[in-house]
Design a protein around this motif. Structure first.
Motif, PDB file in Angstrom:
ATOM      1  N   ARG A   9      -7.144  -0.763  -0.623  1.00 37.13           N
ATOM      2  CA  ARG A   9      -6.279   0.389  -0.341  1.00 37.13           C
ATOM      3  C   ARG A   9      -5.484   0.762  -1.588  1.00 37.13           C
ATOM      4  O   ARG A   9      -5.165  -0.077  -2.420  1.00 37.13           O
ATOM      5  N   ASP A  10      -5.156   2.035  -1.693  1.00 37.61           N
ATOM      6  CA  ASP A  10      -4.458   2.540  -2.875  1.00 37.61           C
ATOM      7  C   ASP A  10      -2.972   2.177  -2.865  1.00 37.61           C
ATOM      8  O   ASP A  10      -2.285   2.302  -1.840  1.00 37.61           O
ATOM      9  N   THR A  43      -2.326   4.821  -9.995  1.00 39.89           N
ATOM     10  CA  THR A  43      -2.843   4.333  -8.715  1.00 39.89           C
ATOM     11  C   THR A  43      -3.768   3.135  -8.949  1.00 39.89           C
ATOM     12  O   THR A  43      -4.666   3.187  -9.795  1.00 39.89           O
ATOM     13  N   LYS A  54      -5.863  -0.210  -6.767  1.00 42.82           N
ATOM     14  CA  LYS A  54      -6.330  -0.724  -5.476  1.00 42.82           C
ATOM     15  C   LYS A  54      -5.695  -2.089  -5.198  1.00 42.82           C
ATOM     16  O   LYS A  54      -5.547  -2.917  -6.102  1.00 42.82           O
ATOM     17  N   HIS A  69       0.174   3.564  -4.959  1.00 42.13           N
ATOM     18  CA  HIS A  69       0.592   4.627  -5.877  1.00 42.13           C
ATOM     19  C   HIS A  69       1.892   4.206  -6.556  1.00 42.13           C
ATOM     20  O   HIS A  69       2.973   4.280  -5.952  1.00 42.13           O
ATOM     21  N   LYS A 125       0.854  -1.181   0.000  1.00 41.72           N
ATOM     22  CA  LYS A 125       0.000   0.000   0.000  1.00 41.72           C
ATOM     23  C   LYS A 125       0.897   1.239   0.000  1.00 41.72           C
ATOM     24  O   LYS A 125       2.100   1.161   0.254  1.00 41.72           O
TER      25      LYS A 125
END
Length: 704
Positions: free
Chosen positions: A563-564, A556, A558, A566, A538
């Motif tokens: 949760r992201d 980005t 999931k 990046h 994450k």
């Protein structure tokens, strides 16, 4: 698009050739490019019996073009900044910063949206002045180099030939090219040009003769350059260009030449023939006179003559407003004659060795569209300034008040200012020449863009897998990171070798054949990482990669828990890999005026990485208080102090938000160890850009 008909054996042969870095077999090329099959007829070339140069490293034209077709070395183009406004899809002139060969390959492939269907086959005129001279030829100190002679003759010829092959493909059917060289390489280049353009398309060797002070020498004084003038085909643009009649010619007419003579069809006329202008114009329009046949016809009424193939154009006067103090700067009068003769308004003109930007500036003034290229940031900002300020530059064809007057008979400087002038050396009587203050061009430039061409040829890096460990350390160091595999182990993912602010850093595995040649970083690649990590990943995830290996930017995605992640892509030009394959020898931006043009044949690279500076005013100038760059030296260490600095660019009328208008360049050799710079004439609003030795630049800094 034509479907390729390749057997499994053909495919295997192609892969083998790429892996070994050699040419594919001749019989494979027509299958790869069936629409160009006639260009690969080696037997037909042999039958033509064209004299050629043979040397180590010479490759076939077919193999060179095939390389670009395969995407090897073609560089994606990115707009850095645009100056001026245009309507949608309207042409914008271009200053291209990067390797000119890669730019040519991109134009040849004709796929990049910035140049698609705008350049290939559309260029009317090419002028190139490739590097092979010494600064003493251009008024500098004896023996001081302005270009790098580091390349051997054969390597120079082949690098020039490779560019000429692509340049010919960019020319329109009625286009032409001028190759500017001095006496060291012009004879070799003539053979290469005959081979590539056809000896029947050789039009002229134009001699540029320039006056200068004589000096002691063990040989004849060198006072000319050569321009090899070729067309692409039988139809080409050649407008009559007139030059000023000399005083000596005018005197001969006054002594009784027949003022009623006219041209006689089909016969060569005397060198100085007075003629009926309207009859000559009619004959030219009707095709009864070949302009090239009558190269020195005098027009009494206008005091002009059709230009011969010897052009007497002086170097730029040391006090002239045109002078930029840029090594090897050519006079605008020289480019004016070329562009007027071989193009028409709105035609496209290209110069891939931009330097000080004379070709671009003259093309701008003559209403032509233009593209110019250079690798050095100093050159890019010099050209940018020149175009931005074109309205206040000298109008073409006018003289400056401080221009020297010379005797037509012996070339001595004439200083008298009476109604006539008498040469103190040869006693010739010279008519008084009218002189005027500088007449300004007085037109704003059309919009133009600075374009980055940053992906490079990786044909030399097939043995990179042997240097895996060194490569990993090197590319991490490019971004100021050190390897820390122990802390990276917790992520249980392949190719994570360091942490960036406690976030994982992946080094894209170009040492793996599959990744180098087949896999690209795209959305599927990133989703694969997220799936493999499960919910462990994450926040930020960095990927350091050659820019040619990625099809996406920061993205980005999931993770399995919603949760992201990046994904932050940290690309660098592929040219770095070529440098690594050459024992990690990295070329650098120039740190002195003497080697400013070394970058012409450079393999340097640059990033959009931050360079940070601070400076303050002090007595007699300013002092550099802070300089930070993340680049590393050849041993993988950070440059101490100011040693990683190449140059400072100065804008004496800087306004934040407006284009940076470089007024002066301060090279590192002119900066004291404590950072002090002696500078007379600092204004209240000074902007500074720092360029490091790998070409990274800082944001403009407002001097306090």
């Amino acid at each position: 698009m034509v479907k390729l008909n390749l057997t499994e054996e053909d495919k295997a042969g192609l892969i083998e050739a790429i892996n070994k870095g050699v040419e594919p077999k001749p019989d494979l090329l027509p299958k790869l490019f069936p629409g160009m099959a006639e260009k690969f007829d080696v037997q037909a070339l042999d039958r033509a019996k064209i004299p050629t140069l043979e040397y180590a490293g010479k490759r076939s034209k077919a193999a060179i073009l095939a390389e670009a077709h395969a995407g090897i070395g073609a560089a994606p183009l990115q707009t850095v900044r645009c100056l001026g406004e245009t309507k949608k899809n309207e042409w914008k002139n271009m200053i291209v910063q990067g390797d000119n060969l890669q730019f040519l390959k991109t134009c040849y492939r004709n796929g990049d949206p910035l140049i698609k269907d705008k350049v290939k086959g559309k260029v009317k005129l090419i002028y190139i002045d490739p590097p092979f001279a010494v600064k003493s030829d251009f008024g500098g100190k004896e023996g001081e180099r302005s270009y790098s002679d580091k390349v051997d003759n054969a390597e120079f010829i082949e690098s020039l030939r490779e560019r000429l092959i692509y340049l010919r493909e960019l020319l329109s059917d009625d286009g032409s090219i001028y190759l500017h060289l001095d006496q060291k390489m012009s004879h070799y280049a003539k053979v290469i040009m005959d081979e590539l353009f056809g000896k029947d398309n050789f039009l002229n060797e134009v001699v540029w003769y320039y006056r200068r002070w004589t000096a002691g020498s063990s040989s004849y004084q060198h006072m000319h350059d050569s321009l090899l003038f070729y067309s692409k085909g039988k139809d080409f643009v050649l407008n009559p260009v007139f030059v000023e009649t000399t005083v000596g010619q005018k005197k001969k007419h006054e002594k009784g030449w027949d003022r009623n003579s006219v041209l006689i069809e089909g016969k060569r006329q005397p060198q100085l023939l007075v003629y009926n202008q309207s009859k000559v114009d009619t004959a030219i329009r009707e095709g009864r006179i070949n302009i090239k046949e009558y190269a020195r016809i005098v027009t009494v009424n206008t005091g002009e003559t059709i230009a011969p193939d010897v052009w007497e154009i002086n170097f730029i006067n040391s006090q002239a407003k045109e002078r930029l103090d840029y090594p090897t700067q050519k006079p605008e009068a020289l480019l004016e004659r070329i562009i007027l003769a071989s193009s028409n308004p709105d035609d496209l003109v290209i110069d891939i060795f931009g330097g000080s930007g004379t070709a671009a500036a003259v093309a701008e003034k003559l209403g032509r569209r233009w593209i110019t290229c250079d690798f050095g940031k100093h050159a890019i900002y010099t050209i940018q300034k020149r175009i931005l300020n074109v309205s206040i530059s000298k109008k073409l064809g006018t003289k400056e008040i401080d221009e020297e007057t010379r005797c037509d008979e012996c070339s001595s400087v004439i200083k008298e200012s009476s109604n006539y002038k008498k040469c103190n050396v040869c006693n010739s009587i010279i008519e008084k020449e009218s002189k005027s203050v500088k007449v300004k061009y007085n037109k704003q430039p059309k919009s133009f863009c600075v374009i980055s061409s940053g992906a490079y040829d990786f044909s030399h890096v097939m043995d990179l897998r042997k240097h895996k460990e060194t490569y990993i350390d090197f590319v991490l160091g490019l971004f100021g990171l050190v390897r820390d595999e122990e802390k990276a182990k917790k992520y249980r993912l392949a190719n994570i070798y360091a942490l960036w602010d406690n976030h994982p850093v992946e080094v894209y595995p170009v040492w793996d054949d599959q990744f180098l040649k087949q896999v690209k970083i795209d959305a599927n690649y990133l989703r694969g990482i997220a799936t493999q990590a499960g919910g462990r990943l994450k926040g930020e995830y960095y990927i350091i990669t050659p820019e040619s290996c990625t099809n996406v930017g920061d993205t980005t995605i999931k993770n399995q828990e919603g949760r992201d992640i990046h994904f932050l892509i940290k690309p660098f030009p592929y040219k770095v890999l070529e440098d690594i394959s050459r024992n990690f020898v990295l070329c650098e931006q120039p740190s002195s005026q003497a080697n400013v043009n070394n970058l012409i044949t450079s393999t340097a690279f640059y990033f959009n990485d931050d360079v940070k500076i601070k400076a303050k005013r002090c007595a007699k100038g300013f002092k550099l208080c802070k300089f930070e760059t993340k680049i590393l030296d050849k041993e993988g260490k950070k440059f101490p102090g100011f040693s990683g600095l190449a140059m400072l660019l100065i804008d004496l009328d800087y306004e934040p938000g407006k284009p940076f208008d470089m007024d002066k360049t301060i090279f590192a050799t002119d900066i004291a160890e404590d950072g002090k710079v002696i500078f007379d004439g600092l204004t209240k609003s000074v902007g500074i850009i720092a360029i490091d030795r790998h070409g990274n630049e800082s944001k403009p800094y407002n001097l306090e």
